[in-house]
Design a protein around this motif. Sequence first.
Motif, short mmCIF file in Angstrom:
data_model
loop_
_atom_site.label_atom_id
_atom_site.label_comp_id
_atom_site.label_asym_id
_atom_site.label_seq_id
_atom_site.Cartn_x
_atom_site.Cartn_y
_atom_site.Cartn_z
N PHE A 95 145.61 23.96 51.86
CA PHE A 95 144.30 23.94 51.21
C PHE A 95 144.59 22.76 50.04
O PHE A 95 143.55 21.93 49.89
N ALA A 218 141.11 26.00 58.95
CA ALA A 218 139.94 26.31 57.82
C ALA A 218 140.63 25.75 56.71
O ALA A 218 139.90 25.18 55.82
N ALA A 219 141.92 26.22 56.32
CA ALA A 219 142.49 25.67 55.01
C ALA A 219 142.52 24.15 55.06
O ALA A 219 142.16 23.55 53.65
N LEU A 222 138.52 22.72 54.84
CA LEU A 222 137.61 23.22 53.85
C LEU A 222 137.40 22.23 52.74
O LEU A 222 136.05 22.25 52.42
#
Length: 248
Positions: A95, A218-219, A222
């Motif tokens: 992320f 997802a990280a 995002l």
Amino acid sequence: MFLFAAQLHLSGKTASPESGRALALMPLAGLWYWMVCLPLFRFLAFRWVWRLAFWWRFLWRLARMELHLTPTHPDGVGGLGYLEVVQNHLAPLAFAISLLVAAGFAEEMSEGASFDPIYLATAIIVILDIVLFLGPPCFFAFKLMECRERGLRDYTVLAARYVEDFERKWFGEASPDREPLLGTPDLQSLADLGNSVGVVRNMRLAPVSIRLLAIILAAALLPMPPLFLFKYPVAEMAQKLFMKLTGL
């Protein structure tokens, strides 16, 4: 380190003065950025690079050892399932990498840069995160493949012996001392043996599950959607949506 950081030039609103200017001409915020924030960021970045390199080397050496892998282990990877727990803790780093790239693009687009490179950058970031965080567990692919083949061989032979004895006992000639079929544990044992063979057959070739892949993706993705606000402003999108819904 401070002098090196002070002479580095960055584009955008956070750009430093030209390299020929003295540090005394810098504003206090610029001095704080160059002498504290940037060296601290570089220290943390190189620290994580070192830790990732160490983790890669550790798993590489671990995969070259003689491991006692169990083909019927419930985790589906011969007992290496805990490595997936470790990889989950690296999701914040994925992320952070995407956030850093997204911040750089946001700064450039605020000055009028094109939006089109975002798509290629997003694809590169996703591929990079998959290689960095899902690559090391793949070192065990050959070990797990060998374990699965060995397990299929052993448990298939065991299943064949059990089925032959089961058929001989329950489908052979009737004997006066045969136990009642109702409630016999032989049927449950046959089902358990079938489940064991299924576990071996469904072994994964790396301690990477769909859940871990989804977490890393997802990280990585995002921080990217807010960049679309530069191309599609919220007010304009809301107005178009309102016009489509109302027909005005």
